[in-house]
Design a protein around this motif. Structure first.
Motif, PDB file in Angstrom:
ATOM      1  N   THR A   1      11.882   2.839  -0.014  1.00  0.00           N
ATOM      2  CA  THR A   1      12.863   2.713   1.007  1.00  0.00           C
ATOM      3  C   THR A   1      13.587   1.283   0.855  1.00  0.00           C
ATOM      4  O   THR A   1      14.661   1.300   0.961  1.00  0.00           O
TER       5      THR A   1
ATOM      6  N   ASP B   1      10.555   0.110  13.892  1.00  0.00           N
ATOM      7  CA  ASP B   1      11.046   1.137  14.728  1.00  0.00           C
ATOM      8  C   ASP B   1      10.256   1.960  15.194  1.00  0.00           C
ATOM      9  O   ASP B   1      10.467   2.638  16.046  1.00  0.00           O
TER      10      ASP B   1
ATOM     11  N   ASN C   1       7.078  -3.977   7.931  1.00  0.00           N
ATOM     12  CA  ASN C   1       8.128  -3.014   7.900  1.00  0.00           C
ATOM     13  C   ASN C   1       7.741  -1.943   8.814  1.00  0.00           C
ATOM     14  O   ASN C   1       6.775  -1.831   9.318  1.00  0.00           O
TER      15      ASN C   1
ATOM     16  N   LYS D   1      14.185   1.660   7.053  1.00  0.00           N
ATOM     17  CA  LYS D   1      14.463   2.988   7.215  1.00  0.00           C
ATOM     18  C   LYS D   1      15.951   2.658   7.952  1.00  0.00           C
ATOM     19  O   LYS D   1      17.129   3.456   7.449  1.00  0.00           O
TER      20      LYS D   1
ATOM     21  N   SER E   1      12.744  -2.837   9.298  1.00  0.00           N
ATOM     22  CA  SER E   1      13.096  -1.563   9.232  1.00  0.00           C
ATOM     23  C   SER E   1      13.630  -1.052   8.093  1.00  0.00           C
ATOM     24  O   SER E   1      14.787  -1.085   8.181  1.00  0.00           O
TER      25      SER E   1
ATOM     26  N   HIS F   1       1.044  -1.318   0.052  1.00  0.00           N
ATOM     27  CA  HIS F   1      -0.045  -0.130   0.025  1.00  0.00           C
ATOM     28  C   HIS F   1       0.936   1.333   0.021  1.00  0.00           C
ATOM     29  O   HIS F   1       2.035   1.123   0.398  1.00  0.00           O
ATOM     30  N   ILE F   2       0.285   2.298  -0.515  1.00  0.00           N
ATOM     31  CA  ILE F   2       1.280   3.504  -0.641  1.00  0.00           C
ATOM     32  C   ILE F   2       1.780   3.893   0.778  1.00  0.00           C
ATOM     33  O   ILE F   2       1.017   4.029   1.643  1.00  0.00           O
ATOM     34  N   ASP F   3       3.030   4.456   0.667  1.00  0.00           N
ATOM     35  CA  ASP F   3       3.559   4.667   2.020  1.00  0.00           C
ATOM     36  C   ASP F   3       4.123   3.772   2.890  1.00  0.00           C
ATOM     37  O   ASP F   3       4.547   3.844   3.935  1.00  0.00           O
ATOM     38  N   HIS F   4       3.945   2.694   2.691  1.00  0.00           N
ATOM     39  CA  HIS F   4       4.352   1.486   3.531  1.00  0.00           C
ATOM     40  C   HIS F   4       5.855   1.044   3.251  1.00  0.00           C
ATOM     41  O   HIS F   4       6.283   0.281   4.193  1.00  0.00           O
ATOM     42  N   GLY F   5       6.531   1.917   2.570  1.00  0.00           N
ATOM     43  CA  GLY F   5       7.904   1.821   2.423  1.00  0.00           C
ATOM     44  C   GLY F   5       8.640   0.918   1.259  1.00  0.00           C
ATOM     45  O   GLY F   5       9.576   0.365   1.486  1.00  0.00           O
TER      46      GLY F   5
HETATM   47  P1  GDP Z   1       6.295   3.895  -0.784  1.00  0.00           P
HETATM   48  O1  GDP Z   1       5.151   4.868  -1.046  1.00  0.00           O
HETATM   49  O2  GDP Z   1       5.753   2.411  -0.502  1.00  0.00           O
HETATM   50  O3  GDP Z   1       7.395   3.675  -1.801  1.00  0.00           O
HETATM   51  O4  GDP Z   1       6.878   4.307   0.595  1.00  0.00           O
HETATM   52  P2  GDP Z   1       8.296   5.135   0.913  1.00  0.00           P
HETATM   53  O5  GDP Z   1       9.319   4.070   0.808  1.00  0.00           O
HETATM   54  O6  GDP Z   1       8.362   6.305   0.049  1.00  0.00           O
HETATM   55  O7  GDP Z   1       8.218   5.323   2.427  1.00  0.00           O
HETATM   56  C1  GDP Z   1       7.069   6.151   2.755  1.00  0.00           C
HETATM   57  C2  GDP Z   1       7.628   7.083   4.060  1.00  0.00           C
HETATM   58  O8  GDP Z   1       7.763   5.961   5.058  1.00  0.00           O
HETATM   59  C3  GDP Z   1       8.897   7.790   4.028  1.00  0.00           C
HETATM   60  O9  GDP Z   1       8.811   8.972   4.552  1.00  0.00           O
HETATM   61  C4  GDP Z   1      10.052   6.663   4.357  1.00  0.00           C
HETATM   62  O10 GDP Z   1      10.755   7.706   5.177  1.00  0.00           O
HETATM   63  C5  GDP Z   1       9.094   6.154   5.623  1.00  0.00           C
HETATM   64  N1  GDP Z   1       9.694   4.529   5.980  1.00  0.00           N
HETATM   65  C6  GDP Z   1       9.953   3.689   4.998  1.00  0.00           C
HETATM   66  N2  GDP Z   1      10.488   2.676   5.740  1.00  0.00           N
HETATM   67  C7  GDP Z   1      10.323   2.862   7.031  1.00  0.00           C
HETATM   68  C8  GDP Z   1      10.830   2.327   8.368  1.00  0.00           C
HETATM   69  O11 GDP Z   1      11.271   0.965   8.078  1.00  0.00           O
HETATM   70  N3  GDP Z   1      10.663   3.072   9.338  1.00  0.00           N
HETATM   71  C9  GDP Z   1      10.253   4.141   9.502  1.00  0.00           C
HETATM   72  N4  GDP Z   1      10.011   4.948  10.535  1.00  0.00           N
HETATM   73  N5  GDP Z   1       9.831   4.867   8.255  1.00  0.00           N
HETATM   74  C10 GDP Z   1       9.884   4.183   7.283  1.00  0.00           C
END
Ligand code: GDP
Ligand code: MG
Length: 598
Positions: free
Chosen positions: A21, A136, A133, A166, A164, A14-18
């Motif tokens: 990253t 942390d 994910n 991140k 994590s 889902h969007i923003d789940h990582g």
């Molecule tokens: P995407 O939309 O699935 O591509 O998500 P992103 O990789 O762009 O991540 C969305 C937000 O979550 C960003 O602000 C990342 O820095 C943050 N994020 C991703 N992974 C982690 C994690 O393991 N821990 C935390 N605290 N934040 C994370």
């Protein structure tokens, strides 16, 4: 065998789940490059883009990884688009893989696109590696999410890898599990060629660059290939992989994922999901799953300035080069003049195209309200497809009208179940199912007319759930509905661009709302303007725009000059988006206003 050491996979979330990253973390560990070097490589790649004229789009990178077993593995990480409008492209990208990393946010749990993506992955028989994910985060509840993965998706909870992205936690385990769990590609390198197109893009120097996954056989430069959807033939000019630099290869064979350049002039000739085979020794059967993408949402695009008409056509032609799902044809509106009827995969697709025309081509647009395609059966038995409400035939000649329905899944915390169900009912939804994801969250399923989704659904859902709802839908087919065409008249004149199709039960409310709204949106003119909503000859609602009382500038006379200038500029700005319809000046918002309920 080299093929036993290939792993093809995507990351779904889902969007923003990582997703992005985690992809970065994997790239760092597998390309023997740091992120810094990776960026430098991308810059090199861009230089290369200039030298050799080849566009880079990082949606299939080849990586190498030396596993704990001492063997060197070849990974192809395939990217997928992130929006429901592009579900078919996602499904074809997944079809190029044997496995998928499924990311679920440890604080959010499973959301609507998590499930939608899982369905697509299961459709393609992928091995799914679940990852929890963001462990942390202070709000992380990995155990709850583990249980959700088990209950809702049906994967063993203990298989979830806590991570994590991140902080770099869990990454090694994830990469090892790619090696251990995702199967190597199968297929016969000697068989007739079957290469699946999962993306393609237009490059101004090289023509179309096709992204392919080889399912069967082997392909080499100079060979003659055939697109199975339309039978067109081309000669392979170049083959290669992205590392992420485009790296030419002297062949692509079973399991490989890479690019192909073959002097193809338009992306329409290399359609996503199509099978490429050899012209000389073709396979009898294309790969399953190909379908031609049909637009679902239509609207009229008109230049504010009629002098921009040719510019608008050129803009659409340019965009079409790279987007085979964009459709357009010239149309004329009595109200708006010369423009184009355009078809899109969905609302987001529509917004993207509109924005690009305005930004990249500098053309101000008047956009009419989006419409779906209605199936119309006339009393004499004739079948019509209508994507423009103003073309709906007179009610007397219509036997019945069918409209597209979608299956919509909404996931929300408990306390919002009421508002969501109320919204779905109001949108003429048929209740299908409701399931608890855990003690706090619910998945609600309704079948809803697509036109109701187009009409204000997202915004209302967001506001009535304080943003906590996630939402996804798929088209399920057509159903008969009691629909009528409603016309809007300004100053007694029917404005074709404002006509809409509505359900008979809500026609009166909608008409009243639109008449009120237009009254507020259309500035006062020199004369009084009546606004009417009518069904056939019957006026169902009306309002009146009063005549302007005095010149706006009058009150500035004698006042300070800069204020006056500001006012003039403001008026000019407003004018830019006005269209003179009959003899009434109508602003752009009015054409969309027939859609929103606020
Ligand atoms: P995407 O939309 O699935 O591509 O998500 P992103 O990789 O762009 O991540 C969305 C937000 O979550 C960003 O602000 C990342 O820095 C943050 N994020 C991703 N992974 C982690 C994690 O393991 N821990 C935390 N605290 N934040 C994370
Ligand atoms: Mg991302």
């Amino acid at each position: 065998k080299r093929r036993d050491r290939i792993r093809n996979f995507s990351i779904i979330a889902h969007i923003d789940h990582g997703k992005s990253t985690l992809a970065d973390r994997i790239l760092e560990k597998t390309s023997a490059l740091t992120q810094r070097e990776m960026q430098d490589q991308m810059l090199d790649a861009m230089d290369l883009e200039r030298e050799r004229g080849i566009t880079i789009k990082l949606n299939a990178v080849q990586l190498t990884y030396t596993a704990k077993d001492g063997e060197e593995y070849i990974f192809h990480l395939i990217d997928t688009p992130g929006h429901v409008d592009f579900a078919y492209e996602v499904s074809r990208s997944l079809a190029a893989c044997e496995g998928a990393l499924l990311i679920v946010d440890a604080a959010q749990g499973i959301e609507a696109q998590t499930l939608a993506n899982v369905y697509l992955a299961l459709d393609n028989d992928l091995e799914i590696i679940p990852i929890i994910n963001k462990i942390d985060l202070p709000g992380a509840e990995p155990d709850r999410v583990r249980q959700e993965v088990e209950d809702v998706i049906g994967l063993p909870g203990e298989d979830c890898i806590p991570a994590s992205a991140k902080d770099g936690v869990g990454i090694d385990e994830i990469i090892e599990s790619i090696v251990e769990k995702i199967p190597a590609p199968q297929g016969d390198p000697e068989a007739p060629l079957k290469a699946m197109i999962f993306d393609s893009l237009y490059d101004p120097y090289r023509g179309v660059i096709v992204y392919v996954r080889i399912m069967e056989g082997t392909v080499k430069p100079k060979q003659k290939i055939r697109m199975m959807a339309n039978g067109k033939e081309f000669e392979v000019a170049e083959l290669g992989v992205f590392t992420p630099k485009p790296t030419p290869k002297d062949e692509l064979t079973v399991g490989d994922v890479g690019f192909m350049i073959a002097n193809i002039k338009q992306v329409g000739d290399s359609q996503v999901g199509d099978t490429i085979t050899h012209a000389a020794k073709p396979t009898p059967e294309p790969l399953p799953g190909y379908r031609k993408l049909n637009p679902m949402v239509f609207c009229g695009l008109y230049p504010v300035d009629t002098n921009d008409y040719n510019g608008l056509r050129e803009a659409l032609e340019k965009l079409e080069l790279n987007d085979s799902s964009l459709q357009f044809e010239a149309e004329t509106s009595q109200a708006l003049g010369f423009g184009f009827r355009c078809g899109f995969l969905g609302l987001l697709h529509m917004e993207i195209i509109q924005e690009r025309i305005e930004r990249e081509f500098n053309i101000d647009l008047i956009t009419t309200a989006p419409s779906v395609i209605y199936g119309v059966t006339l009393t004499d038995g004739t079948e019509l497809e209508i994507d423009n409400p103003s073309e709906m035939p007179d009610a007397q000649t219509v036997d019945h009208i069918r409209e597209p329905y979608v299956k919509a899944e909404v996931m929300v915390p408990n306390e919002y179940v009421g508002p969501v169900m109320e919204l779905c009912q109001k949108k003429r939804g048929d209740y299908v199912d409701m399931k608890y994801l855990d003690e706090n969250r619910v998945n609600i399923v309704y079948n809803i007319p697509l036109s109701e989704i187009v009409y204000d659904f997202f915004d209302t859902l967001k506001s009535s759930t304080k943003g906590y709802a996630s939402f996804d839908y798929e088209l399920i087919g057509y159903k008969e509905s009691n629909l009528v065409k409603m016309d809007i008249l300004l100053n007694g004149e029917k404005i074709d661009a404002l006509s809409i199709i509505v359900h008979r039960d809500s026609a009166y409310d909608r008409g009243k709302h639109i008449a009120e709204k237009l009254k507020n949106l259309i500035p006062r003119q020199q004369f009084e303007v009546p606004v009417q909503a009518s069904i056939g000859q019957k006026v169902v609602a009306r309002s009146t725009i009063k005549a302007m009382r005095k010149n706006v500038l009058a009150k500035c006379y004698g006042g300070d000059v800069s204020r006056k200038r500001k006012l003039l500029e403001k008026q000019k700005e407003g004018k830019k988006r006005m269209k003179s319809v009959g003899n009434v000046e109508v602003p752009q918002e009015a054409f969309m206003s027939v859609l929103s309920m606020d």
